[in-house]
Motif scaffolding. Structure first.
Motif, PDB file in Angstrom:
ATOM      1  N   VAL A 140       0.911  -1.023  -0.121  1.00  0.00           N
ATOM      2  CA  VAL A 140      -0.039   0.010  -0.088  1.00  0.00           C
ATOM      3  C   VAL A 140       0.903   1.287   0.268  1.00  0.00           C
ATOM      4  CG1 VAL A 140      -1.709   1.359   1.465  1.00  0.00           C
ATOM      5  CG2 VAL A 140      -1.807  -0.995   1.136  1.00  0.00           C
ATOM      6  N   VAL A 141       0.859   2.212  -0.817  1.00  0.00           N
ATOM      7  CA  VAL A 141       1.259   3.546  -0.953  1.00  0.00           C
ATOM      8  C   VAL A 141       0.196   4.497  -0.623  1.00  0.00           C
ATOM      9  CG1 VAL A 141       2.558   4.906  -2.503  1.00  0.00           C
ATOM     10  CG2 VAL A 141       2.872   2.469  -2.838  1.00  0.00           C
ATOM     11  N   SER A 142       0.585   5.236   0.266  1.00  0.00           N
ATOM     12  CA  SER A 142       0.066   6.470   0.882  1.00  0.00           C
ATOM     13  C   SER A 142       1.110   7.334   1.603  1.00  0.00           C
ATOM     14  CB  SER A 142      -1.227   6.108   1.418  1.00  0.00           C
ATOM     15  OG  SER A 142      -2.082   7.225   1.468  1.00  0.00           O
ATOM     16  N   THR A 143       0.319   8.026   2.660  1.00  0.00           N
ATOM     17  CA  THR A 143       1.090   8.865   3.167  1.00  0.00           C
ATOM     18  C   THR A 143       0.566   9.208   4.554  1.00  0.00           C
ATOM     19  OG1 THR A 143       2.583  11.082   3.696  1.00  0.00           O
ATOM     20  CG2 THR A 143       0.423  11.259   2.738  1.00  0.00           C
ATOM     21  N   LEU A 144       1.524   9.120   5.717  1.00  0.00           N
ATOM     22  CA  LEU A 144       1.281   9.539   7.066  1.00  0.00           C
ATOM     23  C   LEU A 144       1.751  10.976   7.560  1.00  0.00           C
ATOM     24  CD1 LEU A 144       1.968   6.270   8.874  1.00  0.00           C
ATOM     25  CD2 LEU A 144      -0.157   6.873   8.132  1.00  0.00           C
ATOM     26  N   ALA A 152      -5.307   4.958   6.159  1.00  0.00           N
ATOM     27  CA  ALA A 152      -5.952   4.660   7.227  1.00  0.00           C
ATOM     28  C   ALA A 152      -5.285   3.470   8.091  1.00  0.00           C
ATOM     29  CB  ALA A 152      -7.337   3.961   6.846  1.00  0.00           C
ATOM     30  N   ASP A 153      -5.170   3.431   9.326  1.00  0.00           N
ATOM     31  CA  ASP A 153      -4.510   2.594  10.062  1.00  0.00           C
ATOM     32  C   ASP A 153      -4.937   1.251   9.811  1.00  0.00           C
ATOM     33  OD1 ASP A 153      -2.681   1.991  12.325  1.00  0.00           O
ATOM     34  OD2 ASP A 153      -4.495   1.325  13.407  1.00  0.00           O
ATOM     35  N   GLU A 154      -6.250   0.810   9.627  1.00  0.00           N
ATOM     36  CA  GLU A 154      -6.685  -0.534   9.263  1.00  0.00           C
ATOM     37  C   GLU A 154      -6.116  -1.069   7.824  1.00  0.00           C
ATOM     38  OE1 GLU A 154      -8.772   1.979   9.888  1.00  0.00           O
ATOM     39  OE2 GLU A 154     -10.180   2.175   8.303  1.00  0.00           O
ATOM     40  N   LEU A 155      -5.855  -0.176   6.993  1.00  0.00           N
ATOM     41  CA  LEU A 155      -5.376  -0.528   5.737  1.00  0.00           C
ATOM     42  C   LEU A 155      -4.000  -0.783   5.894  1.00  0.00           C
ATOM     43  CD1 LEU A 155      -5.728  -1.056   2.797  1.00  0.00           C
ATOM     44  CD2 LEU A 155      -5.369   1.270   2.459  1.00  0.00           C
ATOM     45  N   ARG A 156      -3.270   0.026   6.664  1.00  0.00           N
ATOM     46  CA  ARG A 156      -1.799  -0.114   6.815  1.00  0.00           C
ATOM     47  C   ARG A 156      -1.281  -1.263   7.409  1.00  0.00           C
ATOM     48  NH1 ARG A 156       1.292   2.920   9.935  1.00  0.00           N
ATOM     49  NH2 ARG A 156      -0.733   3.754  11.252  1.00  0.00           N
ATOM     50  N   ARG A 157      -2.126  -1.919   8.622  1.00  0.00           N
ATOM     51  CA  ARG A 157      -2.100  -2.851   9.255  1.00  0.00           C
ATOM     52  C   ARG A 157      -2.229  -4.251   8.658  1.00  0.00           C
ATOM     53  NH1 ARG A 157      -2.059  -2.253  14.878  1.00  0.00           N
ATOM     54  NH2 ARG A 157      -2.738  -0.185  15.448  1.00  0.00           N
ATOM     55  N   VAL A 158      -3.133  -4.421   7.545  1.00  0.00           N
ATOM     56  CA  VAL A 158      -3.115  -5.532   6.928  1.00  0.00           C
ATOM     57  C   VAL A 158      -2.328  -5.868   5.774  1.00  0.00           C
ATOM     58  CG1 VAL A 158      -5.437  -5.787   7.348  1.00  0.00           C
ATOM     59  CG2 VAL A 158      -5.206  -4.598   5.191  1.00  0.00           C
TER      60      VAL A 158
END
Length: 179
Positions: A140-144, A152-158
């Motif tokens: 997953v590529v996005s930014t924090l 979203a935290d739930e996406l990063r975790r999976v």
């Protein structure tokens, strides 16, 4: 981002989400460098770019990008923006591409080893799990690094791997224009 040289890779780019993340980081995407990066790190099976388009207007700012991507190795998935009036009388637009992304990722899963999702939308959590169940690694590529964070935290975790978009800007970014 880690790939094996024989990885069959597919990109799933949520255009609106990526645009928002890049804009928040004040960078522009160099899509030519982006596609070259993935071609040089495995076997690029498909590079999807999803966006809604306003129809019926004389000029659409997204049209030149859509045309360039279409001629330069990206599979464009578009649909018309829907306009509606909310209860307050305000005109709103809607152009969510989540279903299109989910259908394409599930359909292509048997033919790829690694899916790269450019989106931070938590709605994709279950999709990522379903594709992983088929043996596909998902990055997953996005930014924090924005306020608020775009991922979203739930996406990063999976995800098998989360990559912050800001860390890739030296590879396929360029400084954004000042507003």
């Amino acid at each position: 981002m880690h790939f094996y040289p024989t990885d069959r890779i597919a990109l799933f780019i949520d255009g609106a989400n990526l645009y928002s993340a890049a804009r928040s980081l004040n960078v522009d995407m160099d899509f030519k460098k982006l596609i070259e990066f993935f071609r040089s790190n495995g076997v690029l099976v498909r590079a999807y770019y999803y966006t809604a388009i306003v129809e019926g207007e004389e000029y659409s700012p997204i049209r030149p990008l859509v045309d360039w991507l279409d001629y330069n190795g990206f599979t464009m998935v578009t649909k018309p923006v829907k306009r509606y009036t909310d209860a307050s009388g305000h005109t709103r637009t809607k152009g969510n591409m989540d279903v299109e992304i989910a259908v394409d990722m599930m359909t292509l899963a048997p033919a790829i080893d690694h899916a790269v999702l450019f989106s931070g939308d938590g709605d994709f959590r279950r999709l990522v799990e379903a594709v992983q169940d088929k043996g596909v690694r998902v990055s997953v590529v996005s930014t924090l690094k924005t306020q608020p964070p775009q991922a979203a935290d739930e996406l990063r975790r999976v995800a098998d791997q989360f990559v912050d978009l800001s860390d890739l800007m030296d590879v396929f970014g360029r400084p954004g224009r000042e507003a």
